[in-house]
Design a protein around this motif. Structure first.
Motif, PDB file in Angstrom:
ATOM      1  N   GLU A   1       0.878  -1.139  -0.080  1.00  0.00           N
ATOM      2  CA  GLU A   1      -0.051   0.087  -0.113  1.00  0.00           C
ATOM      3  C   GLU A   1       0.912   1.323   0.047  1.00  0.00           C
ATOM      4  O   GLU A   1       0.596   2.050  -0.690  1.00  0.00           O
TER       5      GLU A   1
ATOM      6  N   GLY B   1       2.404   2.018  -3.316  1.00  0.00           N
ATOM      7  CA  GLY B   1       1.332   2.333  -4.250  1.00  0.00           C
ATOM      8  C   GLY B   1       1.498   1.097  -5.345  1.00  0.00           C
ATOM      9  O   GLY B   1       1.058   1.323  -6.511  1.00  0.00           O
TER      10      GLY B   1
ATOM     11  N   GLU C   1      -0.421  -2.211  -6.843  1.00  0.00           N
ATOM     12  CA  GLU C   1      -1.691  -3.074  -6.727  1.00  0.00           C
ATOM     13  C   GLU C   1      -1.489  -4.553  -6.372  1.00  0.00           C
ATOM     14  O   GLU C   1      -0.628  -4.908  -6.571  1.00  0.00           O
ATOM     15  N   HIS C   2      -2.678  -4.740  -5.576  1.00  0.00           N
ATOM     16  CA  HIS C   2      -2.437  -6.038  -4.963  1.00  0.00           C
ATOM     17  C   HIS C   2      -3.721  -6.569  -4.710  1.00  0.00           C
ATOM     18  O   HIS C   2      -4.735  -5.834  -4.509  1.00  0.00           O
ATOM     19  N   LEU C   3      -3.930  -8.027  -4.431  1.00  0.00           N
ATOM     20  CA  LEU C   3      -5.145  -8.535  -4.001  1.00  0.00           C
ATOM     21  C   LEU C   3      -4.949  -9.610  -3.038  1.00  0.00           C
ATOM     22  O   LEU C   3      -4.150 -10.533  -3.409  1.00  0.00           O
TER      23      LEU C   3
ATOM     24  N   VAL D   1       0.009  -9.604  -6.952  1.00  0.00           N
ATOM     25  CA  VAL D   1       0.387  -8.362  -7.210  1.00  0.00           C
ATOM     26  C   VAL D   1       0.453  -8.214  -8.831  1.00  0.00           C
ATOM     27  O   VAL D   1       0.806  -8.835  -9.654  1.00  0.00           O
TER      28      VAL D   1
ATOM     29  N   TYR E   1       2.282  -5.799 -11.119  1.00  0.00           N
ATOM     30  CA  TYR E   1       3.427  -4.990 -11.269  1.00  0.00           C
ATOM     31  C   TYR E   1       4.200  -4.909 -12.614  1.00  0.00           C
ATOM     32  O   TYR E   1       4.308  -5.894 -13.165  1.00  0.00           O
TER      33      TYR E   1
END
Length: 97
Positions: free
Chosen positions: A24, A27, A29-31, A40, A42
């Motif tokens: 986070e 910055g 993005e991930h789930l 991720v 990336y």
């Protein structure tokens, strides 16, 4: 890289780290998948990050696997993506490389 080949990096952090918080802050993005894994996104690639010594909220040992590379015309080779991600993750945790 063929469909049967995968690229994986193992990374060690100097202290237990909350990967969710670190991603986070960076910055990235991930789930969340479960208590040990995070997907991720990336550089247009999809990575599976697995805490190999506990949970993603407090881990020092990670396996980072390239699940799907970005289209060849837009990204460097898969090993470069993994190296770049581990470097950025280390920078976000304050871990010297």
């Amino acid at each position: 890289m063929t469909a049967n080949e995968t690229s994986t990096h193992h990374d060690t952090l100097p202290e237990p780290t909350n990967l969710r918080d670190t991603l986070e802050r960076a910055g990235i993005e991930h789930l969340d998948v479960d208590e040990e894994r995070i997907v991720v996104i990336y550089q247009q690639a999809i990575l599976m990050v697995t805490a190999t010594d506990g949970q993603v909220t407090a881990t020092q040992e990670l396996d980072i696997e390239l699940w799907e590379a970005a289209p060849r015309s837009t990204a460097p080779d898969p090993e470069a993506v993994l190296t770049s991600f581990t470097d950025e993750l280390a920078a976000a945790t304050g871990t010297p490389q």
